[in-house]
Design a protein around this motif. Structure first.
Motif, short mmCIF file in Angstrom:
data_model
loop_
_atom_site.label_atom_id
_atom_site.label_comp_id
_atom_site.label_asym_id
_atom_site.label_seq_id
_atom_site.Cartn_x
_atom_site.Cartn_y
_atom_site.Cartn_z
N ALA A 218 -22.53 21.84 -2.31
CA ALA A 218 -23.89 22.28 -1.98
C ALA A 218 -24.69 21.18 -1.31
O ALA A 218 -25.60 21.45 -0.52
CB ALA A 218 -24.60 22.74 -3.26
N GLY A 219 -24.34 19.92 -1.58
CA GLY A 219 -25.08 18.81 -1.01
C GLY A 219 -24.53 18.27 0.29
O GLY A 219 -25.01 17.25 0.79
N MET A 220 -23.53 18.96 0.85
CA MET A 220 -22.96 18.50 2.12
C MET A 220 -24.00 18.53 3.24
O MET A 220 -24.72 19.50 3.39
CB MET A 220 -21.78 19.39 2.54
CG MET A 220 -20.52 19.21 1.77
SD MET A 220 -19.24 20.31 2.39
CE MET A 220 -19.19 19.85 4.12
N PRO A 221 -24.07 17.48 4.04
CA PRO A 221 -25.00 17.49 5.18
C PRO A 221 -24.50 18.42 6.28
O PRO A 221 -23.30 18.53 6.51
CB PRO A 221 -25.00 16.04 5.65
CG PRO A 221 -23.64 15.52 5.27
CD PRO A 221 -23.30 16.21 3.97
N GLU B 20 -8.41 8.40 10.02
CA GLU B 20 -8.95 7.44 10.98
C GLU B 20 -8.50 7.78 12.40
O GLU B 20 -9.24 7.54 13.36
CB GLU B 20 -8.52 6.03 10.62
CG GLU B 20 -9.19 5.50 9.36
CD GLU B 20 -8.74 4.10 8.99
OE1 GLU B 20 -9.51 3.38 8.35
OE2 GLU B 20 -7.59 3.72 9.35
N ARG B 21 -7.30 8.35 12.54
CA ARG B 21 -6.78 8.69 13.86
C ARG B 21 -7.58 9.82 14.52
O ARG B 21 -7.61 9.92 15.76
CB ARG B 21 -5.31 9.08 13.75
CG ARG B 21 -4.60 9.32 15.09
CD ARG B 21 -4.59 8.07 15.96
NE ARG B 21 -3.86 6.98 15.34
CZ ARG B 21 -2.56 6.76 15.52
NH1 ARG B 21 -1.86 7.56 16.30
NH2 ARG B 21 -1.98 5.74 14.93
N GLU C 49 -20.00 11.13 9.42
CA GLU C 49 -20.73 11.47 8.20
C GLU C 49 -19.82 11.95 7.06
O GLU C 49 -20.31 12.48 6.07
CB GLU C 49 -21.81 12.52 8.47
CG GLU C 49 -22.88 12.08 9.46
CD GLU C 49 -23.92 13.15 9.68
OE1 GLU C 49 -24.39 13.73 8.70
OE2 GLU C 49 -24.24 13.41 10.85
N TYR C 50 -18.55 11.77 7.19
CA TYR C 50 -17.65 12.19 6.11
C TYR C 50 -17.54 11.10 5.06
O TYR C 50 -17.51 9.91 5.36
CB TYR C 50 -16.23 12.47 6.65
CG TYR C 50 -16.07 13.83 7.27
CD1 TYR C 50 -16.08 14.96 6.49
CD2 TYR C 50 -15.87 13.96 8.64
CE1 TYR C 50 -15.92 16.22 7.05
CE2 TYR C 50 -15.70 15.20 9.22
CZ TYR C 50 -15.73 16.33 8.42
OH TYR C 50 -15.58 17.56 8.97
N ASN D 246 -13.37 10.58 0.16
CA ASN D 246 -13.06 10.87 -1.25
C ASN D 246 -13.61 12.23 -1.68
O ASN D 246 -12.92 13.01 -2.34
CB ASN D 246 -13.65 9.78 -2.15
CG ASN D 246 -12.98 8.44 -1.96
OD1 ASN D 246 -11.78 8.36 -1.76
ND2 ASN D 246 -13.77 7.37 -1.99
N LYS D 247 -14.82 12.54 -1.27
CA LYS D 247 -15.44 13.81 -1.67
C LYS D 247 -14.80 14.98 -0.92
O LYS D 247 -14.62 16.06 -1.49
CB LYS D 247 -16.94 13.75 -1.41
CG LYS D 247 -17.66 12.75 -2.31
CD LYS D 247 -19.16 12.73 -2.05
CE LYS D 247 -19.87 11.75 -2.98
NZ LYS D 247 -21.33 11.71 -2.75
N GLU D 248 -14.48 14.77 0.34
CA GLU D 248 -13.85 15.84 1.12
C GLU D 248 -12.49 16.20 0.54
O GLU D 248 -12.13 17.38 0.42
CB GLU D 248 -13.71 15.42 2.58
CG GLU D 248 -15.00 15.04 3.27
CD GLU D 248 -15.91 16.22 3.60
OE1 GLU D 248 -15.41 17.36 3.62
OE2 GLU D 248 -17.11 15.99 3.83
#
Length: 283
Positions: A167-170, A233-234, A242-243, A246-248
């Motif tokens: 819910a808090g994702m930008p 990273e690739r 903005e990622y 860990n949360k993703e």
């Protein structure tokens, strides 16, 4: 639709040399019917029947990414979207040998996901038959679905943590046509274990990292930060801005635990251990 009628149509359209063909049934998805058109003893084309909305978006995916060698080549689409035809990917399908997952993910990021193309802003997120205005809303829908399956396998505080996290994702306003089912069950490998093909898209409009995390979580081995970081990273900053990785990953792992409970309960202990690992990283 009767397969012989399809063969007749493909013959009249010049796709097939004859309307009499040797066929071989293949394993399809939950709603699709799939057969291979044989060239002697080798499959040449695949004919897939499905809901017209699914056929249309799968054809769009294959057409959009025709330059990606690991995907099948789209050959023909029925004008009413009752079926499509694409080239058969030779190799061993779904036989993941749990080799170096970091290398596998790096290959996916470099050769597939990095070539995804942005869509126009008018497109909705999610599946064609269940669209959402925001990517976050699609993920919240998946979170609710997963919670109903997981229930007390995880403590309530973990469910609440994931809900608050999603819910808090930008808002990032990134719309790409994704494979949507980019898991090891849809990978084709050579005898030496090298990834040679990717089959059976279930396209979703969303953010590219979703497909990478889906692939990462689709098998219970090597679910570590070091295994996915090089591939993430690739993708580059334009696809990962903005990622918080860990949360993703924790979101994707939550969805995967629900799938595991339904289809692969023998893997649950490994996913539970990975859950603890990623939960500690995300908090």
């Amino acid at each position: 639709m009767d397969i012989q009628l399809i063969l007749n149509e493909l013959y009249e359209a010049g796709v097939l040399e004859s309307h009499v063909q040797k066929l071989k049934p293949l394993t399809g998805g939950t709603s699709s019917e799939v057969v291979a058109v044989m060239d002697g003893t080798h499959p040449r084309y695949v004919i897939k029947q499905n809901d017209p909305a699914m056929i249309e978006v799968e054809a769009e995916f294959l057409h959009t990414y025709a330059q990606i060698e690991k995907l099948s080549r789209l050959v023909y689409v029925d004008s009413l979207h009752r079926y499509l035809v694409y080239t058969f990917k030779p190799g061993i399908a779904g036989q993941y040998r749990k080799t170096n997952k970091a290398d596998l993910l790096l290959s996916l990021a470099t050769e597939v996901i990095a070539h995804y193309k942005p869509l126009e802003s008018e497109r909705h997120y999610g599946y064609p038959d269940h669209p959402f205005m925001k990517w976050r809303d699609f993920l919240l829908y998946r979170t609710k679905e997963s919670e109903e399956i997981i229930q007390d396998v995880l403590p309530q505080e973990d469910h609440r943590f994931v809900q608050a996290l999603v819910a808090g994702m930008p808002p990032r306003n990134m719309k790409y046509l994704l494979h949507g089912d980019l898991g090891v069950h849809n990978f084709v490998f050579a005898e030496n274990g090298t990834l040679t093909g990717i089959i059976d898209p279930d396209p979703v409009v969303g953010e590219p990292l979703y497909d990478l995390i889906y692939a990462f979580c689709s098998s219970p081995d090597s679910l570590t930060f070091d295994a996915i970081l090089p591939a993430a990273e690739r993708l580059g900053p334009e696809l990962t801005r903005e990622y918080e990785l860990n949360k993703e990953v924790l979101q994707g792992l939550y969805f995967r635990i629900a799938t595991c409970i339904r289809h692969h309960p023998e893997d649950l202990d490994q996913y539970a251990a990975a859950w603890t690992y990623w939960l500690n990283r995300a908090r």
